[in-house]
Design a protein around this motif. Sequence first.
Motif, PDB file in Angstrom:
ATOM      1  N   GLN A 272       0.829  -1.208   0.000  1.00 54.77           N
ATOM      2  CA  GLN A 272       0.000   0.000   0.000  1.00 54.77           C
ATOM      3  C   GLN A 272       0.866   1.262   0.000  1.00 54.77           C
ATOM      4  O   GLN A 272       0.537   2.246  -0.676  1.00 54.77           O
ATOM      5  CB  GLN A 272      -0.917  -0.003   1.222  1.00 54.77           C
ATOM      6  CG  GLN A 272      -1.972  -1.103   1.198  1.00 54.77           C
ATOM      7  CD  GLN A 272      -2.895  -1.031   2.395  1.00 54.77           C
ATOM      8  OE1 GLN A 272      -3.433   0.015   2.713  1.00 54.77           O
ATOM      9  NE2 GLN A 272      -3.090  -2.152   3.076  1.00 54.77           N
ATOM     10  N   LEU A 273       1.952   1.234   0.764  1.00 52.35           N
ATOM     11  CA  LEU A 273       2.840   2.392   0.817  1.00 52.35           C
ATOM     12  C   LEU A 273       3.513   2.637  -0.524  1.00 52.35           C
ATOM     13  O   LEU A 273       3.656   3.785  -0.972  1.00 52.35           O
ATOM     14  CB  LEU A 273       3.893   2.197   1.910  1.00 52.35           C
ATOM     15  CG  LEU A 273       4.837   3.383   2.159  1.00 52.35           C
ATOM     16  CD1 LEU A 273       4.041   4.600   2.621  1.00 52.35           C
ATOM     17  CD2 LEU A 273       5.896   3.019   3.184  1.00 52.35           C
TER      18      LEU A 273
ATOM     19  N   GLU B 190       3.075  13.384  -5.122  1.00 56.28           N
ATOM     20  CA  GLU B 190       3.746  14.454  -5.853  1.00 56.28           C
ATOM     21  C   GLU B 190       4.164  15.594  -4.925  1.00 56.28           C
ATOM     22  O   GLU B 190       4.268  16.743  -5.341  1.00 56.28           O
ATOM     23  CB  GLU B 190       2.831  14.990  -6.965  1.00 56.28           C
ATOM     24  CG  GLU B 190       2.480  13.942  -8.014  1.00 56.28           C
ATOM     25  CD  GLU B 190       1.569  14.484  -9.092  1.00 56.28           C
ATOM     26  OE1 GLU B 190       1.129  15.653  -8.956  1.00 56.28           O
ATOM     27  OE2 GLU B 190       1.308  13.752 -10.066  1.00 56.28           O
ATOM     28  N   GLY B 191       4.397  15.278  -3.666  1.00 54.94           N
ATOM     29  CA  GLY B 191       4.764  16.290  -2.684  1.00 54.94           C
ATOM     30  C   GLY B 191       6.236  16.647  -2.746  1.00 54.94           C
ATOM     31  O   GLY B 191       6.975  16.174  -3.617  1.00 54.94           O
TER      32      GLY B 191
ATOM     33  N   VAL C 113       8.951  12.958   0.462  1.00 52.00           N
ATOM     34  CA  VAL C 113       9.282  11.701  -0.216  1.00 52.00           C
ATOM     35  C   VAL C 113      10.339  10.937   0.575  1.00 52.00           C
ATOM     36  O   VAL C 113      10.269   9.713   0.718  1.00 52.00           O
ATOM     37  CB  VAL C 113       9.779  11.974  -1.653  1.00 52.00           C
ATOM     38  CG1 VAL C 113      10.279  10.679  -2.299  1.00 52.00           C
ATOM     39  CG2 VAL C 113       8.676  12.598  -2.495  1.00 52.00           C
ATOM     40  N   GLU C 114      11.313  11.669   1.124  1.00 47.77           N
ATOM     41  CA  GLU C 114      12.364  11.026   1.921  1.00 47.77           C
ATOM     42  C   GLU C 114      11.783  10.390   3.173  1.00 47.77           C
ATOM     43  O   GLU C 114      12.194   9.298   3.578  1.00 47.77           O
ATOM     44  CB  GLU C 114      13.439  12.039   2.292  1.00 47.77           C
ATOM     45  CG  GLU C 114      14.633  11.412   3.005  1.00 47.77           C
ATOM     46  CD  GLU C 114      15.781  12.379   3.193  1.00 47.77           C
ATOM     47  OE1 GLU C 114      16.777  11.977   3.830  1.00 47.77           O
ATOM     48  OE2 GLU C 114      15.683  13.529   2.726  1.00 47.77           O
ATOM     49  N   LYS C 115      10.810  11.054   3.791  1.00 49.32           N
ATOM     50  CA  LYS C 115      10.156  10.484   4.970  1.00 49.32           C
ATOM     51  C   LYS C 115       9.417   9.190   4.604  1.00 49.32           C
ATOM     52  O   LYS C 115       9.452   8.206   5.348  1.00 49.32           O
ATOM     53  CB  LYS C 115       9.184  11.488   5.575  1.00 49.32           C
ATOM     54  CG  LYS C 115       9.857  12.657   6.283  1.00 49.32           C
ATOM     55  CD  LYS C 115       8.832  13.599   6.883  1.00 49.32           C
ATOM     56  CE  LYS C 115       9.504  14.778   7.585  1.00 49.32           C
ATOM     57  NZ  LYS C 115       8.510  15.721   8.152  1.00 49.32           N
TER      58      LYS C 115
ATOM     59  N   GLY D 277      11.879   1.008   6.867  1.00 52.04           N
ATOM     60  CA  GLY D 277      11.605   0.432   8.176  1.00 52.04           C
ATOM     61  C   GLY D 277      10.694  -0.778   8.089  1.00 52.04           C
ATOM     62  O   GLY D 277      10.915  -1.796   8.756  1.00 52.04           O
ATOM     63  N   LEU D 278       9.669  -0.692   7.244  1.00 53.24           N
ATOM     64  CA  LEU D 278       8.768  -1.826   7.040  1.00 53.24           C
ATOM     65  C   LEU D 278       9.486  -2.998   6.383  1.00 53.24           C
ATOM     66  O   LEU D 278       9.265  -4.163   6.744  1.00 53.24           O
ATOM     67  CB  LEU D 278       7.568  -1.398   6.180  1.00 53.24           C
ATOM     68  CG  LEU D 278       6.534  -0.499   6.854  1.00 53.24           C
ATOM     69  CD1 LEU D 278       5.514  -0.001   5.832  1.00 53.24           C
ATOM     70  CD2 LEU D 278       5.821  -1.239   7.983  1.00 53.24           C
TER      71      LEU D 278
END
Length: 219
Positions: free
Chosen positions: A27-28, A36-37, A42-44, A51-52
């Motif tokens: 999903q991520l 498109e931010g 995007v880095e976050k 991490g997942l």
Amino acid sequence: MNKVDISVILASSIHESKNAVGNLMYQLQTLKAEFEGPAEQVEKINHIEEGLKQLNDEWVEYLYLFKLASDGYDLQTETWQVNEFLDDQVFVLSQSATAKHLILDYQCDESLLANFDERLLTSVISTAVYNALRFANSKILLRAEIKNNYLVFYIEDDGPGFCDDQDEEVDFLNNNTGLGLYFTELSAKAHSNKGKQGYIEKSTSSTLKGACLQIYIPQ
């Protein structure tokens, strides 16, 4: 009342958790493809994804650990081109290294062939790399060679290296539990050939001057 085998229940729970994490990762990734931010956002997202992914790989490791410890794992050794094997590991793990602004590379003779369980060693290498990511300053290096009839994998970094204190050595793998090191040792020992059994060693990297985990697989 029959005695409950809690280890089987835990293994089943881990399997279900692994599937749930895999679904979250999917999903991520879908969300990231449509996002498109700004670059910092995007880095976050990338950090959350990594991490997942690490959590998913740790669940896989725990399932292997359960099977190894309970003699429920059927070792499947085949002949592999080690150079290609390491290239695959770097390809899969390089995004995690890049997220931490680290270089992940490998060195290996292109003609080197060796026998080992590819699925098990893939999990072992990823475990070692993920933990090297916690300590490396700038680089992690994977190497492999044949030495005294053993295939030896080296996972090296340029961090502070192993501590002399035994309690702090346990901290090297998997969040202070020592399970990662235990898993690596069991995986090496699962490989045997001509009366020889696999094993691991810890030392100082001759090239990067940090920690060096060596995994010996008999040939």
